[in-house]
Write a protein that holds these residues in place. Structure first.
Motif, PDB file in Angstrom:
ATOM      1  N   GLY A 122      22.319  46.405-103.327  1.00  0.00           N
ATOM      2  CA  GLY A 122      21.043  45.764-102.998  1.00  0.00           C
ATOM      3  C   GLY A 122      21.183  44.551-102.105  1.00  0.00           C
ATOM      4  N   THR A 123      22.422  44.239-101.695  1.00  0.00           N
ATOM      5  CA  THR A 123      22.609  43.110-100.787  1.00  0.00           C
ATOM      6  C   THR A 123      23.227  43.610 -99.487  1.00  0.00           C
ATOM      7  N   ILE A 171      24.001  28.987-111.508  1.00  0.00           N
ATOM      8  CA  ILE A 171      23.071  30.124-111.466  1.00  0.00           C
ATOM      9  C   ILE A 171      23.302  31.039-112.672  1.00  0.00           C
ATOM     10  N   ALA A 176      18.864  32.953-112.391  1.00  0.00           N
ATOM     11  CA  ALA A 176      18.442  32.975-110.997  1.00  0.00           C
ATOM     12  C   ALA A 176      17.026  32.438-110.819  1.00  0.00           C
ATOM     13  N   LEU A 177      16.139  32.800-111.740  1.00  0.00           N
ATOM     14  CA  LEU A 177      14.722  32.414-111.588  1.00  0.00           C
ATOM     15  C   LEU A 177      14.534  30.900-111.648  1.00  0.00           C
ATOM     16  N   LEU A 180      16.278  29.495-108.003  1.00  0.00           N
ATOM     17  CA  LEU A 180      15.893  30.044-106.693  1.00  0.00           C
ATOM     18  C   LEU A 180      14.390  29.859-106.464  1.00  0.00           C
ATOM     19  N   PRO A 181      13.926  29.994-105.193  1.00  0.00           N
ATOM     20  CA  PRO A 181      12.489  29.803-104.914  1.00  0.00           C
ATOM     21  C   PRO A 181      11.621  30.820-105.677  1.00  0.00           C
ATOM     22  N   LYS A 182      10.337  30.481-105.838  1.00  0.00           N
ATOM     23  CA  LYS A 182       9.419  31.366-106.576  1.00  0.00           C
ATOM     24  C   LYS A 182       9.160  32.662-105.824  1.00  0.00           C
ATOM     25  N   LYS A 184       9.717  35.847-104.279  1.00  0.00           N
ATOM     26  CA  LYS A 184      10.816  36.814-104.429  1.00  0.00           C
ATOM     27  C   LYS A 184      11.112  37.603-103.168  1.00  0.00           C
ATOM     28  N   ASN A 185      10.247  37.432-102.142  1.00  0.00           N
ATOM     29  CA  ASN A 185      10.486  38.155-100.901  1.00  0.00           C
ATOM     30  C   ASN A 185      11.125  37.283 -99.827  1.00  0.00           C
ATOM     31  N   ILE A 186      11.369  36.022-100.178  1.00  0.00           N
ATOM     32  CA  ILE A 186      12.003  35.126 -99.211  1.00  0.00           C
ATOM     33  C   ILE A 186      13.421  35.628 -98.930  1.00  0.00           C
ATOM     34  N   GLN A 187      13.885  35.383 -97.710  1.00  0.00           N
ATOM     35  CA  GLN A 187      15.240  35.802 -97.374  1.00  0.00           C
ATOM     36  C   GLN A 187      16.255  34.834 -98.013  1.00  0.00           C
ATOM     37  N   LEU A 188      17.082  35.359 -98.898  1.00  0.00           N
ATOM     38  CA  LEU A 188      18.129  34.549 -99.534  1.00  0.00           C
ATOM     39  C   LEU A 188      19.459  34.861 -98.859  1.00  0.00           C
ATOM     40  N   VAL A 189      20.211  33.819 -98.513  1.00  0.00           N
ATOM     41  CA  VAL A 189      21.557  34.042 -97.981  1.00  0.00           C
ATOM     42  C   VAL A 189      22.550  33.244 -98.804  1.00  0.00           C
ATOM     43  N   PHE A 190      23.517  33.953 -99.391  1.00  0.00           N
ATOM     44  CA  PHE A 190      24.552  33.304-100.207  1.00  0.00           C
ATOM     45  C   PHE A 190      25.875  33.272 -99.445  1.00  0.00           C
TER      46      PHE A 190
END
Lengths: 196, 246
Positions: A122-123, A171, A176-177, A180-182, A184-190
């Motif tokens: 999923g990533t 984390i 995670a919740l 991380l931002p509220k 859930k569709n924001i682009q997260l980059v780790f």
């Protein structure tokens, strides 16, 4: 001809894209499978050390590698010679798998391989150019959330601009919740320390 | 580390999760800069450099900052500490240019304090109007198990009976000269010759720079020795050895 080339290249590409150290503790099943495969190879072929390379001396022809975690961590020493394969992977700070044989009182490295990490399902992986383009837009315009997963001390001394520090234990501990931002569709980059 | 965090995000329901697997080393290697936090600028063992013109520096600067205006950037080559391990933090207009210059000089942990004095004030800190320090002074904080050059020399000079010097260089190197009364066991023979090293003394390990000494330190520590290692340039000839701090 073409077919042959492709066959040669696919395994290489698969390896290259998973090659990463410092990010290797994925805790994923995939990684565990991988480890088990390595384990079975070990039994068939002899002795192996897995861990982070603590130092390499060309003068003493010696590699030291830290195996085990936390209090159980131990630094082991193996020698290498001109026959040792994959010495480019024996670099301080890199996660490596060293296959060795015992000759007399010496442990001689036969082969050094990078320890592999897999991307969780999923990533997707991004490269430097991609991230640089995002960072140049800024978090608002780029609508992304960039996470530095390294320990806080590393974040403080120098991080990729616009990053937020969320070390792995944080984390895991808070969930995670909570960190991380509220949206859930924001682009997260780790990212983390990567291969050195 | 990061793939694990990314995996947790996916499990929590995030739909657009990416991993920059190559991480910070690749970012730095591409010539892009990294930024230091306010906390690091405040408390870190760093060399802080203000790149603004002297007139602006005088009006107010971040405490501890040295004044090296961008136009005099080349001076940094002589002024910065000899040790490439010194973390250099730069701020002021042209920080990008100075970052590249300092990186090129070889300093491994160079960073930029983004926003400079404005960011500093915005995070609730005061500016200083103290005169600029004349010289850059910086001292490395010793790593775990590291011995100071002074303490090492005391043992080498025979002034500390509880200590002993262990030389882990190769036979060829040791043949050129050694510290008086040092025990010589090349790093690659350490496992086999551990019984030659006293367990009841503080073992001060050295090589020619510190890299092999650190490896030997870890090995001896694991075997229960009371060991320390020296990070310094060690040069030897028939008259003995000299140490110079990195």
């Amino acid at each position: 001809m073409k077919k042959k080339m492709l066959k040669k290249f696919i395994p290489f590409m698969v390896c290259a894209s998973f090659f990463v150290s410092g990010c290797q503790q994925t805790g994923q099943n995939a990684a565990a499978d991988q480890a088990m495969k390595v384990e079975s190879v070990v039994k068939a072929q002899g002795n192996v050390y897995k861990g982070k390379v603590a130092g390499v001396s060309n003068k003493a022809k010696t590699i030291s590698i830290t195996v085990g975690k936390g209090d159980a961590a131990k630094t082991m020493m193996v020698k290498f010679n001109d026959q040792t394969k994959g010495m480019e992977h024996a670099a301080k700070g890199e996660a490596a798998i060293i296959k060795y044989e015992v000759i007399g009182t010496d442990k001689i490295a036969v082969e050094v391989k990078p320890k592999l990490a897999k991307l969780p399902e999923g990533t997707t992986e991004v490269d430097t150019e991609y991230l640089a383009n995002l960072v140049s837009q800024g978090t608002e315009k780029g609508n992304y959330f960039l996470v530095d997963s390294r320990p806080g001390s590393r974040f403080h001394e120098g991080t990729i601009p616009t990053s937020v520090s969320i070390p792995v234990p944080k984390i895991k501990g808070e969930g995670a919740l909570a960190v991380l931002p509220k949206d859930k569709n924001i682009q997260l980059v780790f990212y983390c320390g990567g291969p050195t | 580390m990061s793939p694990e965090s990314a995996g947790l995000a996916v499990k929590a329901g995030y739909t657009n999760v990416k991993v920059y697997l190559k991480g910070v080393p690749a970012w730095k290697k591409s010539g892009r800069n990294v930024v230091a936090s306010t906390k690091h600028v405040k408390d870190g063992n760093i060399v802080l450099v203000d790149l603004r013109p002297t007139s602006e520096y005088k009006q107010g600067h971040i405490p501890r900052a040295y004044s090296v205006p961008l136009e005099d950037m080349e001076d940094l080559e002589d002024d910065l500490p000899a040790s490439m391990a010194a973390p250099v933090v730069l701020y002021g207009t042209g920080d990008d240019k100075a970052y590249k210059f300092v990186k090129k000089l070889g300093y491994k942990t160079t960073s930029i304090y983004q926003g400079g004095v404005d960011a500093w004030v915005a995070s609730g800190n005061q500016l200083s109007t103290d005169a600029a320090p004349e010289e850059i002074t910086w001292k490395r904080i010793l790593g775990k198990g590291e011995v100071t050059v002074a303490a090492f020399n005391k043992v080498a000079d025979g002034e500390a009976p509880g200590g002993v010097i262990l030389d882990v260089r190769t036979k060829d190197e040791a043949a050129e000269g050694m510290f008086d009364n040092a025990i010589h066991v090349p790093l690659d023979e350490l496992q086999a010759k551990m019984n030659e090293i006293p367990k009841d003394k503080e073992v001060m390990i050295h090589c020619s720079t510190g890299a092999r000494a650190e490896m030997a330190y870890k090995e001896l520590k694991a075997a229960g020795f009371n060991a320390y290692y020296l990070v310094a340039d060690v040069e030897c000839d028939e008259d003995g050895c000299e140490t110079a701090e990195e």
